[in-house]
Design a protein around this motif. Sequence first.
Motif, mmCIF file in Angstrom:
data_model
loop_
_atom_site.group_PDB
_atom_site.id
_atom_site.type_symbol
_atom_site.label_atom_id
_atom_site.label_comp_id
_atom_site.label_asym_id
_atom_site.label_seq_id
_atom_site.Cartn_x
_atom_site.Cartn_y
_atom_site.Cartn_z
ATOM 1 N N GLU A 292 65.304 15.946 -9.774
ATOM 2 C CA GLU A 292 65.593 16.215 -11.186
ATOM 3 C C GLU A 292 65.789 14.909 -11.951
ATOM 4 N N ARG A 293 66.464 13.970 -11.337
ATOM 5 C CA ARG A 293 66.693 12.679 -11.990
ATOM 6 C C ARG A 293 65.380 11.909 -12.165
ATOM 7 N N ILE A 294 64.556 11.897 -11.115
ATOM 8 C CA ILE A 294 63.277 11.200 -11.212
ATOM 9 C C ILE A 294 62.402 11.834 -12.288
ATOM 10 N N ALA A 295 62.333 13.163 -12.281
ATOM 11 C CA ALA A 295 61.486 13.871 -13.245
ATOM 12 C C ALA A 295 61.958 13.676 -14.687
ATOM 13 N N SER A 296 63.236 13.341 -14.870
ATOM 14 C CA SER A 296 63.748 13.112 -16.230
ATOM 15 C C SER A 296 63.347 11.734 -16.759
ATOM 16 N N SER B 135 56.630 16.335 -12.629
ATOM 17 C CA SER B 135 57.676 17.347 -12.663
ATOM 18 C C SER B 135 58.351 17.481 -11.303
ATOM 19 N N VAL B 136 59.451 18.227 -11.280
ATOM 20 C CA VAL B 136 60.136 18.493 -10.008
ATOM 21 C C VAL B 136 59.182 19.187 -9.042
ATOM 22 N N ALA B 137 58.402 20.131 -9.564
ATOM 23 C CA ALA B 137 57.449 20.860 -8.709
ATOM 24 C C ALA B 137 56.412 19.917 -8.112
ATOM 25 N N GLU B 138 55.934 18.966 -8.905
ATOM 26 C CA GLU B 138 54.940 18.003 -8.403
ATOM 27 C C GLU B 138 55.555 17.078 -7.352
ATOM 28 N N LEU B 139 56.800 16.693 -7.564
ATOM 29 C CA LEU B 139 57.483 15.845 -6.585
ATOM 30 C C LEU B 139 57.688 16.596 -5.270
ATOM 31 N N LYS B 140 58.093 17.852 -5.372
ATOM 32 C CA LYS B 140 58.289 18.657 -4.174
ATOM 33 C C LYS B 140 56.976 18.829 -3.409
ATOM 34 N N ALA B 141 55.889 19.012 -4.152
ATOM 35 C CA ALA B 141 54.593 19.223 -3.509
ATOM 36 C C ALA B 141 54.181 18.010 -2.678
ATOM 37 N N VAL B 142 54.555 16.821 -3.118
ATOM 38 C CA VAL B 142 54.201 15.598 -2.388
ATOM 39 C C VAL B 142 55.177 15.316 -1.255
ATOM 40 N N THR C 109 66.969 10.560 3.285
ATOM 41 C CA THR C 109 67.083 9.231 3.893
ATOM 42 C C THR C 109 65.875 8.352 3.600
ATOM 43 N N TYR C 110 64.806 8.946 3.109
ATOM 44 C CA TYR C 110 63.585 8.203 2.766
ATOM 45 C C TYR C 110 63.769 7.381 1.484
ATOM 46 N N PHE C 111 64.764 7.760 0.669
ATOM 47 C CA PHE C 111 64.939 7.149 -0.649
ATOM 48 C C PHE C 111 66.085 6.133 -0.619
ATOM 49 N N ILE C 112 65.742 4.887 -0.859
ATOM 50 C CA ILE C 112 66.730 3.817 -0.865
ATOM 51 C C ILE C 112 67.226 3.622 -2.296
ATOM 52 N N PRO C 113 68.538 3.751 -2.533
ATOM 53 C CA PRO C 113 69.047 3.588 -3.907
ATOM 54 C C PRO C 113 68.725 2.203 -4.452
ATOM 55 N N ASN C 114 68.101 2.186 -5.619
ATOM 56 C CA ASN C 114 67.694 0.917 -6.207
ATOM 57 C C ASN C 114 67.202 1.191 -7.623
ATOM 58 N N THR C 115 66.750 0.153 -8.306
ATOM 59 C CA THR C 115 66.089 0.299 -9.602
ATOM 60 C C THR C 115 64.623 -0.058 -9.406
ATOM 61 N N TYR C 116 63.756 0.868 -9.752
ATOM 62 C CA TYR C 116 62.321 0.697 -9.558
ATOM 63 C C TYR C 116 61.628 0.626 -10.921
ATOM 64 N N GLU C 117 60.508 -0.083 -10.971
ATOM 65 C CA GLU C 117 59.752 -0.168 -12.222
ATOM 66 C C GLU C 117 58.404 0.524 -12.063
ATOM 67 N N PHE C 118 58.156 1.486 -12.946
ATOM 68 C CA PHE C 118 56.895 2.223 -12.965
ATOM 69 C C PHE C 118 56.440 2.348 -14.410
ATOM 70 N N TYR C 119 55.204 2.811 -14.582
ATOM 71 C CA TYR C 119 54.796 3.314 -15.886
ATOM 72 C C TYR C 119 55.097 4.802 -15.915
ATOM 73 N N TRP C 120 55.438 5.320 -17.083
ATOM 74 C CA TRP C 120 55.903 6.699 -17.211
ATOM 75 C C TRP C 120 54.910 7.699 -16.629
ATOM 76 N N ASP C 121 53.605 7.433 -16.756
ATOM 77 C CA ASP C 121 52.592 8.382 -16.301
ATOM 78 C C ASP C 121 52.193 8.166 -14.838
ATOM 79 N N VAL C 122 53.043 7.481 -14.071
ATOM 80 C CA VAL C 122 52.775 7.282 -12.647
ATOM 81 C C VAL C 122 52.614 8.640 -11.963
ATOM 82 N N SER C 123 51.750 8.722 -10.980
ATOM 83 C CA SER C 123 51.572 9.977 -10.248
ATOM 84 C C SER C 123 52.643 10.111 -9.168
ATOM 85 N N ALA C 124 52.865 11.333 -8.733
ATOM 86 C CA ALA C 124 53.832 11.560 -7.651
ATOM 87 C C ALA C 124 53.389 10.846 -6.375
ATOM 88 N N GLU C 125 52.071 10.774 -6.168
ATOM 89 C CA GLU C 125 51.540 10.093 -4.978
ATOM 90 C C GLU C 125 51.844 8.589 -5.026
#
Length: 344
Positions: free
Chosen positions: A120-124, A129-136, A155-171
Amino acid sequence: MKKIIIKIVVGVLLVGVLLGGYLINKIFTSNTKFEQEEVYVYIPTGSNYEAVKKIIAPYVENLDKVDWVASKRGYTENVKSGKFLLKKGMSSFSIVRSLRLPVPVKLAFNNQESVDKLFERIASQVEPSVAELKAVFENEVFLKEHQLTKETLLTYFIPNTYEFYWDVSAEDLAKKFEKEYQRFWSNGRAEKAKGLNMTPAEVYTLASIVHKETAQAAERPRVAGVYLNRLKANMPLQADPTVIYAVKRESGDWNQQIKVVTFNDLKVNSPYNTYRIKGLPPGPIFMPDVSAIDAVLNPEKHNYLYFCASVEKFGYHEFAASYEEHLVIAKKYSEWVSKQGYKR
């Protein structure tokens, strides 16, 4: 003849001045209508120019001017998706130019209660979307490739600050998180985990308990040492945060406030209740800080097997090597709890 030439030249100049003024007004004068200094607009993947006009309409004074500039600069057929910055007082020329320059997003997360909350936080903050993230991330192929289960996925997700472009794909998000995961654990941490006879997922899981047990980063290596001593002695961890997690998980009410663990809570039948099971729970109960992960990897060496919240130094704990010593400390805490009106 000279007079005629002069009149023609003057006429041409006048037309040029008028045309120049018209173009300046159309291209370079302010064309925004918002009061704040800057706003961001988000253009979804696959949008056409008509969709862009609807998105920017609330912020533009005269869309016809933007239309004219966009057509002349070839933007109408080359729309970009992403997050874009509009500044107060921008001209039509500047608006179109900004719509060609997506700005990066600082995607930050830590201390997430669950994978669902994390998604939910990533999708915001980005387009998927949350559904797209779940699918991946939750499909069986991904979990198997990364030796994960739905319980250990966090455990796959390491807390940090990441830089992306807003339209990045879930993949592409998954690829970035994979790189951070490998970087994090290759920095000597994987070897330390092996030295503890633990996998990275197990370290992360124990760190989630350590994090929940104490907010004091300086105390975490000592708390981690207690739990590691218990694991070596084949004792149940008996960690109150796992009981709280188990109660919430079994009830489905993740928002309930549990200030004190009751004896009834200790009876909850859950693989996350470390009063009922030995060893670690199936997965983390929380996304721990890096300090908590490093506390497990670099525990304080001692012979403590017990600890209890201190009633003299709030926020900290008192530690004991023997059960008899622990009972004395626990009695003080129990009496303090009773005075606060909590029922156990």
